[in-house]
Design an enzyme around this catalytic site. Structure first.
Site, mmCIF file in Angstrom:
data_model
loop_
_atom_site.group_PDB
_atom_site.id
_atom_site.type_symbol
_atom_site.label_atom_id
_atom_site.label_comp_id
_atom_site.label_asym_id
_atom_site.label_seq_id
_atom_site.Cartn_x
_atom_site.Cartn_y
_atom_site.Cartn_z
ATOM 1 N N ARG A 56 27.240 -5.265 -60.419
ATOM 2 C CA ARG A 56 26.087 -6.182 -60.450
ATOM 3 C C ARG A 56 25.355 -6.192 -59.108
ATOM 4 O O ARG A 56 24.193 -6.562 -59.023
ATOM 5 C CB ARG A 56 26.552 -7.591 -60.856
ATOM 6 C CG ARG A 56 25.437 -8.614 -60.966
ATOM 7 C CD ARG A 56 25.768 -9.757 -61.926
ATOM 8 N NE ARG A 56 27.071 -10.327 -61.683
ATOM 9 C CZ ARG A 56 27.370 -11.176 -60.696
ATOM 10 N NH1 ARG A 56 26.435 -11.551 -59.846
ATOM 11 N NH2 ARG A 56 28.592 -11.657 -60.563
ATOM 12 N N TYR A 109 0.297 -6.849 -69.980
ATOM 13 C CA TYR A 109 1.321 -6.624 -71.002
ATOM 14 C C TYR A 109 1.718 -7.981 -71.624
ATOM 15 O O TYR A 109 1.908 -8.965 -70.906
ATOM 16 C CB TYR A 109 2.524 -5.905 -70.371
ATOM 17 C CG TYR A 109 3.729 -5.942 -71.244
ATOM 18 C CD1 TYR A 109 3.711 -5.352 -72.511
ATOM 19 C CD2 TYR A 109 4.889 -6.603 -70.849
ATOM 20 C CE1 TYR A 109 4.818 -5.420 -73.343
ATOM 21 C CE2 TYR A 109 5.998 -6.665 -71.669
ATOM 22 C CZ TYR A 109 5.955 -6.076 -72.919
ATOM 23 O OH TYR A 109 7.033 -6.146 -73.736
ATOM 24 N N ASP A 181 1.756 -4.142 -61.505
ATOM 25 C CA ASP A 181 2.428 -3.347 -62.536
ATOM 26 C C ASP A 181 1.729 -1.981 -62.590
ATOM 27 O O ASP A 181 0.553 -1.896 -62.924
ATOM 28 C CB ASP A 181 2.309 -4.095 -63.874
ATOM 29 C CG ASP A 181 3.065 -3.414 -65.004
ATOM 30 O OD1 ASP A 181 3.195 -2.176 -64.968
ATOM 31 O OD2 ASP A 181 3.486 -4.120 -65.937
ATOM 32 N N LYS A 206 9.135 3.442 -69.787
ATOM 33 C CA LYS A 206 7.942 4.197 -70.209
ATOM 34 C C LYS A 206 7.932 5.577 -69.549
ATOM 35 O O LYS A 206 8.922 6.279 -69.612
ATOM 36 C CB LYS A 206 6.696 3.367 -69.889
ATOM 37 C CG LYS A 206 6.765 1.917 -70.389
ATOM 38 C CD LYS A 206 6.799 1.864 -71.885
ATOM 39 C CE LYS A 206 6.806 0.469 -72.494
ATOM 40 N NZ LYS A 206 7.608 -0.573 -71.907
HETATM 41 N N1 PLP Z 1 4.577 -3.519 -68.183
HETATM 42 C C1 PLP Z 1 3.924 -2.815 -69.100
HETATM 43 C C2 PLP Z 1 2.533 -2.312 -68.785
HETATM 44 C C3 PLP Z 1 4.505 -2.558 -70.346
HETATM 45 O O1 PLP Z 1 3.819 -1.852 -71.259
HETATM 46 C C4 PLP Z 1 5.799 -3.058 -70.618
HETATM 47 C C5 PLP Z 1 6.451 -2.827 -71.917
HETATM 48 O O2 PLP Z 1 5.833 -2.436 -72.878
HETATM 49 C C6 PLP Z 1 6.451 -3.803 -69.626
HETATM 50 C C7 PLP Z 1 5.823 -4.007 -68.413
HETATM 51 C C8 PLP Z 1 7.817 -4.367 -69.851
HETATM 52 O O3 PLP Z 1 8.764 -3.362 -69.760
HETATM 53 P P1 PLP Z 1 10.178 -3.409 -70.509
HETATM 54 O O4 PLP Z 1 9.908 -3.318 -71.985
HETATM 55 O O5 PLP Z 1 10.914 -2.244 -69.948
HETATM 56 O O6 PLP Z 1 10.807 -4.707 -70.162
#
Ligand code: PLP
Length: 394
Positions: A56, A109, A181, A206
């Protein structure tokens, strides 16, 4: 790792581990590591993000993933997590407390929006949502207690951009932390730290891992900030599994090649769709028609593998098209080897109310197309046959 090396070289070499002569990385599955003496135990236990103490707290395979993404983004340090949402939530919990204020974008998101709209207020955190295309809106939203500005550029699913240099300059004058992000662009197409952003996150799920078989996240930035996030992280427990970290490292080796292909393919699809009579609008920063194309050229070196569009026939036509297509699969997520397409309004209906979706600009008929590694001609031919069915609706 030496910062003069090209991205491709960093993706292949930045994780080199002096303690591991194996050419391909080893998966370290062990939860804990033994210490030879009481002194050794104390030394392991006093480290931040120790690779060999207790899982962890850190792990050697996780550390390889962290070294590569930190190098690719030009960051001093990184912390890998169990998911992109794990990275975002842990970062928010580290820097924002009860009574603080956050400025975020309207278009982000769905999970991030849900965290900020539904969960953060329960802990006394106030959030103001702004139109990311308007830098002045960020300025107007800042309050004396604003602790963080959260960015996502290009945003999912509208592919709207934030002028990172302008917003981070503004944040600096007010002493506010910026968190971006970078999942859709990836470090191949854009490096937010170079634009002044303090912390950058990815859903490693992704394009970073790239094969739709990993769930992980990561946040990168200065060692000082990442060490502080690590402290929260060890208690929040959003831990990436060694196998997921290993798969992500394997995926990273080809990130630049995959992104170059996806950039080219998404551009070809956008160019095709924008001229089709059944298509009402196309969102892709690489299109000269995109209202922020000049900004895209300034802060991005490629425009990414995700586009979105609406048909004149609205939601009914969108559903018909998704059903008619033979190659892309109707599925969540993006950045994998197979193209996916989805109506974000349907995908996020569990996380956001209809009103919240509308505020985020997500129309019922909007389709998000995330290109995989298929040949663009095959995808365009598939779209042509699909639109010949749905075109009649428009
Ligand atoms: N940021 C973006 C632009 C995303 O498209 C996503 C998920 O689709 C996330 C963050 C969240 O990622 P995770 O699904 O790995 O938690």
């Amino acid at each position: 790792m030496d910062s003069y090396l090209a991205l491709e070289t960093l993706l292949t070499h930045a994780d080199a581990d002096a303690d591991d002569p194996a050419v391909a990385p080893t998966i370290h599955q062990s939860v804990n590591y033994s210490a030879a003496s009481a002194e050794d135990f104390d030394a392991l236990n006093s480290d931040v993000n120790p690779a060999r103490y207790y899982r962890r707290y850190g792990n050697p395979t996780q550390a390889r993933l962290e070294r590569i993404v930190a190098a690719a983004e030009g960051a001093e340090a990184a912390l890998a997590t169990a998911s992109g949402m794990g990275a975002t939530t842990t970062t928010l919990l580290t820097f924002v407390s009860q009574g603080d204020h956050v400025v975020a974008q309207r278009s982000m998101y769905g999970g991030t929006l849900s965290l900020l709209r539904d969960i953060a207020p329960r802990f006394g955190i106030e959030v103001t949502f702004v139109d990311q295309t308007d830098t002045a809106a960020f300025e107007q939203a800042i309050k004396p207690n604003t602790k963080m500005i959260m960015l996502e550029t290009p945003s999912n699913p509208l592919l709207q951009l934030t002028d990172m240099a302008a917003v981070t300059a503004l944040a600096r004058t007010h002493g506010i932390l910026t968190f971006a992000d970078n999942t859709i662009a990836t470090p191949v197409n854009q490096k937010p730290l170079d634009q002044g952003v303090d912390l950058v996150m990815h859903s490693v799920t992704k394009a970073i891992s790239g094969h739709a078989d990993v769930q992980a996240g990561i946040v990168v930035g200065s060692k000082e900030l990442i060490d502080r996030i690590w402290k929260t992280h060890t208690m929040a427990g959003s831990i990436v599994s060694p196998f997921d970290a290993w798969l992500a490292v394997r995926g990273l080796r080809t990130l630049s090649m995959r992104m170059e292909r996806q950039n080219r393919c998404a551009q070809a699809l956008a160019d095709y769709l924008v001229t089709h009579p059944a298509v009402r609008s196309v969102n892709y920063p690489g299109l000269t028609e995109h209202p922020q194309h000049d900004l895209a050229k300034r802060q991005m070196s490629g425009f990414g593998g995700v586009l979105s569009f609406e048909l004149s026939g609205g939601e009914t036509a969108a559903e018909q098209l998704i059903s008619a297509l033979r190659l892309p699969v109707r599925a969540s997520s993006l950045g994998g080897t197979r193209s996916t397409l989805v109506r974000p309004a349907a995908m996020w209906s569990n996380e956001l109310t209809e009103e919240q979706l509308e505020e985020a600009g997500v129309a019922g008929g909007l389709i998000r197309f995330a290109v995989g590694l298929e040949h663009e001609d095959d995808l365009i031919n598939d779209l042509r046959q699909g639109l010949s069915v749905t075109g009649a609706v428009g």
